[in-house]
Write a protein that holds these residues in place. Sequence first.
Motif, PDB file in Angstrom:
ATOM      1  N   TYR A   1       0.358 -36.799   1.947  1.00  0.00           N
ATOM      2  CA  TYR A   1      -0.737 -36.067   2.577  1.00  0.00           C
ATOM      3  C   TYR A   1      -0.147 -34.929   3.407  1.00  0.00           C
ATOM      4  O   TYR A   1       0.849 -35.110   4.107  1.00  0.00           O
ATOM      5  N   GLU A   2      -0.759 -33.762   3.334  1.00  0.00           N
ATOM      6  CA  GLU A   2      -0.271 -32.608   4.079  1.00  0.00           C
ATOM      7  C   GLU A   2      -1.204 -32.297   5.243  1.00  0.00           C
ATOM      8  O   GLU A   2      -2.415 -32.183   5.063  1.00  0.00           O
ATOM      9  N   PHE A   3      -0.625 -32.173   6.422  1.00  0.00           N
ATOM     10  CA  PHE A   3      -1.377 -31.816   7.611  1.00  0.00           C
ATOM     11  C   PHE A   3      -1.364 -30.301   7.788  1.00  0.00           C
ATOM     12  O   PHE A   3      -0.503 -29.597   7.247  1.00  0.00           O
ATOM     13  N   LYS A   4      -2.304 -29.803   8.579  1.00  0.00           N
ATOM     14  CA  LYS A   4      -2.424 -28.359   8.764  1.00  0.00           C
ATOM     15  C   LYS A   4      -1.306 -27.777   9.618  1.00  0.00           C
ATOM     16  O   LYS A   4      -0.762 -26.727   9.317  1.00  0.00           O
ATOM     17  N   GLY A   5      -0.986 -28.472  10.712  1.00  0.00           N
ATOM     18  CA  GLY A   5      -0.052 -27.891  11.659  1.00  0.00           C
ATOM     19  C   GLY A   5       1.269 -28.611  11.788  1.00  0.00           C
ATOM     20  O   GLY A   5       2.304 -27.980  11.982  1.00  0.00           O
ATOM     21  N   LYS A   6       1.266 -29.923  11.700  1.00  0.00           N
ATOM     22  CA  LYS A   6       2.507 -30.659  11.920  1.00  0.00           C
ATOM     23  C   LYS A   6       3.435 -30.515  10.715  1.00  0.00           C
ATOM     24  O   LYS A   6       2.988 -30.358   9.584  1.00  0.00           O
ATOM     25  N   PRO A   7       4.751 -30.554  10.929  1.00  0.00           N
ATOM     26  CA  PRO A   7       5.697 -30.417   9.822  1.00  0.00           C
ATOM     27  C   PRO A   7       5.521 -31.505   8.773  1.00  0.00           C
ATOM     28  O   PRO A   7       5.253 -32.667   9.096  1.00  0.00           O
ATOM     29  N   GLY A   8       5.658 -31.121   7.520  1.00  0.00           N
ATOM     30  CA  GLY A   8       5.575 -32.047   6.401  1.00  0.00           C
ATOM     31  C   GLY A   8       6.564 -31.618   5.336  1.00  0.00           C
ATOM     32  O   GLY A   8       7.746 -31.936   5.403  1.00  0.00           O
ATOM     33  N   ASP A   9       6.075 -30.869   4.350  1.00  0.00           N
ATOM     34  CA  ASP A   9       6.938 -30.320   3.308  1.00  0.00           C
ATOM     35  C   ASP A   9       8.006 -29.433   3.951  1.00  0.00           C
ATOM     36  O   ASP A   9       7.684 -28.473   4.655  1.00  0.00           O
ATOM     37  N   PRO A  10       9.302 -29.745   3.741  1.00  0.00           N
ATOM     38  CA  PRO A  10      10.360 -28.937   4.371  1.00  0.00           C
ATOM     39  C   PRO A  10      10.303 -27.459   4.024  1.00  0.00           C
ATOM     40  O   PRO A  10      10.831 -26.630   4.774  1.00  0.00           O
ATOM     41  N   ARG A  11       9.672 -27.103   2.920  1.00  0.00           N
ATOM     42  CA  ARG A  11       9.606 -25.698   2.520  1.00  0.00           C
ATOM     43  C   ARG A  11       8.406 -24.961   3.110  1.00  0.00           C
ATOM     44  O   ARG A  11       8.313 -23.742   3.000  1.00  0.00           O
TER      45      ARG A  11
ATOM     46  N   ARG B   1      -4.667 -30.571   5.591  1.00  0.00           N
ATOM     47  CA  ARG B   1      -4.503 -29.372   4.755  1.00  0.00           C
ATOM     48  C   ARG B   1      -4.756 -29.694   3.289  1.00  0.00           C
ATOM     49  O   ARG B   1      -5.391 -28.923   2.576  1.00  0.00           O
ATOM     50  N   ARG B   2      -4.248 -30.864   2.859  1.00  0.00           N
ATOM     51  CA  ARG B   2      -4.419 -31.223   1.453  1.00  0.00           C
ATOM     52  C   ARG B   2      -4.383 -32.731   1.289  1.00  0.00           C
ATOM     53  O   ARG B   2      -3.542 -33.411   1.874  1.00  0.00           O
ATOM     54  N   CYS B   3      -5.339 -33.246   0.493  1.00  0.00           N
ATOM     55  CA  CYS B   3      -5.339 -34.645   0.085  1.00  0.00           C
ATOM     56  C   CYS B   3      -4.853 -34.706  -1.359  1.00  0.00           C
ATOM     57  O   CYS B   3      -5.388 -33.989  -2.223  1.00  0.00           O
ATOM     58  N   PRO B   4      -3.855 -35.525  -1.673  1.00  0.00           N
ATOM     59  CA  PRO B   4      -3.300 -35.533  -3.037  1.00  0.00           C
ATOM     60  C   PRO B   4      -4.133 -36.310  -4.047  1.00  0.00           C
ATOM     61  O   PRO B   4      -3.703 -36.465  -5.196  1.00  0.00           O
TER      62      PRO B   4
ATOM     63  N   TRP C   1      12.956 -26.617   7.090  1.00  0.00           N
ATOM     64  CA  TRP C   1      13.243 -27.945   7.630  1.00  0.00           C
ATOM     65  C   TRP C   1      14.189 -28.708   6.707  1.00  0.00           C
ATOM     66  O   TRP C   1      14.176 -28.503   5.485  1.00  0.00           O
ATOM     67  N   GLU C   2      14.968 -29.592   7.284  1.00  0.00           N
ATOM     68  CA  GLU C   2      15.726 -30.585   6.537  1.00  0.00           C
ATOM     69  C   GLU C   2      15.312 -31.939   7.101  1.00  0.00           C
ATOM     70  O   GLU C   2      15.233 -32.116   8.314  1.00  0.00           O
ATOM     71  N   ARG C   3      14.981 -32.885   6.239  1.00  0.00           N
ATOM     72  CA  ARG C   3      14.517 -34.172   6.725  1.00  0.00           C
ATOM     73  C   ARG C   3      15.290 -35.317   6.089  1.00  0.00           C
ATOM     74  O   ARG C   3      15.715 -35.232   4.941  1.00  0.00           O
ATOM     75  N   VAL C   4      15.432 -36.397   6.856  1.00  0.00           N
ATOM     76  CA  VAL C   4      16.171 -37.573   6.424  1.00  0.00           C
ATOM     77  C   VAL C   4      15.333 -38.807   6.734  1.00  0.00           C
ATOM     78  O   VAL C   4      14.810 -38.947   7.853  1.00  0.00           O
ATOM     79  N   TYR C   5      15.204 -39.692   5.767  1.00  0.00           N
ATOM     80  CA  TYR C   5      14.432 -40.922   5.959  1.00  0.00           C
ATOM     81  C   TYR C   5      15.092 -41.794   7.013  1.00  0.00           C
ATOM     82  O   TYR C   5      16.311 -41.981   7.038  1.00  0.00           O
ATOM     83  N   VAL C   6      14.252 -42.345   7.932  1.00  0.00           N
ATOM     84  CA  VAL C   6      14.759 -43.203   9.003  1.00  0.00           C
ATOM     85  C   VAL C   6      14.367 -44.658   8.767  1.00  0.00           C
ATOM     86  O   VAL C   6      15.210 -45.543   8.690  1.00  0.00           O
ATOM     87  N   ARG C   7      13.073 -44.917   8.678  1.00  0.00           N
ATOM     88  CA  ARG C   7      12.606 -46.289   8.502  1.00  0.00           C
ATOM     89  C   ARG C   7      11.145 -46.293   8.107  1.00  0.00           C
ATOM     90  O   ARG C   7      10.471 -45.262   8.133  1.00  0.00           O
TER      91      ARG C   7
END
Length: 474
Positions: A357-367, A417-420, A452-458
């Motif tokens: 799911y994509e939000f309007k303002g908070k970071p999601g897709d690193p691109r 922003r977008r529902c998949p 952005w660069e993101r790494v899975y935590v938990r």
Amino acid sequence: MEWFVAPEYWLSRLVFQRALAVVYLFAFLTAALQFRALIGRRGMLPVPHLVARVPFREAPSVFHLHYSDRFFALWAWAGCAVSVALAAGVDSRVPLWAGMLLWLLPWALYLSIVNVGQTWYSFGWESLLLEVGFVAVFLGNGTVAPPIVVLFLLRWILFRVEFGAGLIKLRGDACWRKLTCLDYHHETQPMPGPLSWFFHRLPKPLHRVEVAANHVTQLIVPVLLFTPQPVATAAAALMIVTQLWLVLSGNFAWLNWLTVVLALSAVRFPAHAPRTAGAPLWYEVVVLAVAVGLVALSRQPVRNMISRGQIMNRSFDPLHLVNTYGAFGTVSRTRYEVVIEGTAQEVPRRDADWREYEFKGKPGDPRRWPRQYAPYHLRLDWLMWFAALSPGYAAPWFGALVERLLENDRDTLRLLRRCPFPAHAPPRYVRARLFRYRFTTWRELRETGACWERVYVREFLPPTRLADPVVRSR
């Protein structure tokens, strides 16, 4: 009484009032467009549940008397209409008493919303708008010159906003004293803006200059607001520049813009004052009585401000007449984000077709580059930032959010922003995972196009479906 008015500030009052009306407009617009999913009858934190357990005296609101989604919508859109009328100057075309009632109306309308808004309306700029809006009621209109007492009350609010924020920084995170907080802040702030990546990549020595300048603006300059002109105007101008710098570097709803509006009331514009009638006696009595009352109520915020245990953004009365403010007493070194995904598959395996799911303002897709939304306030996006800091922040509402996503709830999806998933085929399962985000370097940006660069935590929430007896974060 000649001392009662300051005709040379007539243009300052005019600019302040029109700008404040615009801020009100954004506040009511945010409420009108988002309330159904957040606090509506089927919202994540419904108003009817709140008013059933919280008495009117603790949270005065018209919604204690009646609530329906249609009534709330009418209430919020009425606030928009009044704000537009005030921005257009309708208050200057009516008698003094009528103009004051017009300014009292948006304050009363918004107070009713804030007092049932719960955690979605727990931000400092809600109380700030109500406090400024209440004082603005007594600023008068074009029929009389601006009362000097009210102008100083506005400066008193501005002083507490800036000085309180400066003190909480010095008493809080050591990085403010070491001048290193901006090495992290632009990257870890709640909602970065389109220029935040560039601010973060400024040289570290410049970051230290920024922090030092911030201390000067918040701890020294506010005192100058109470000095004679043109020093007070210069102090207000420095505050405006600082706030506009913050506008460029992030998304803080209407906090920075409202602070700019407050500072404009202290600026003495070089313009010839028009001739006005003397202030009527009843007006002088009302203004002075209100001023005495607000000064008396200021005792608690002042005690808090000078206390070693200073707290930020707290109201001391249910009408939000006098409050305490502050921001970023601590600064996060690492950015975490909760990423919500869904799948239509019957078995929620790790290698299933999970869609984000994509939000309007908070970071999601690193691109995806951050967007500018302030002064509009994306309330869900802001609370998702708090959820990433600690699941406890999300406990009251996150389960309801997941439930609405599993239902493809229309009002909730409007906040995204977008529902998949198509409207007729909601996901079978929804899960949430925690990632660590960081801004890419110049080289990484050129090579990947990602900011952005993101790494899975938990895992934040295991795969959950509607049949589960409990839907909550853990």
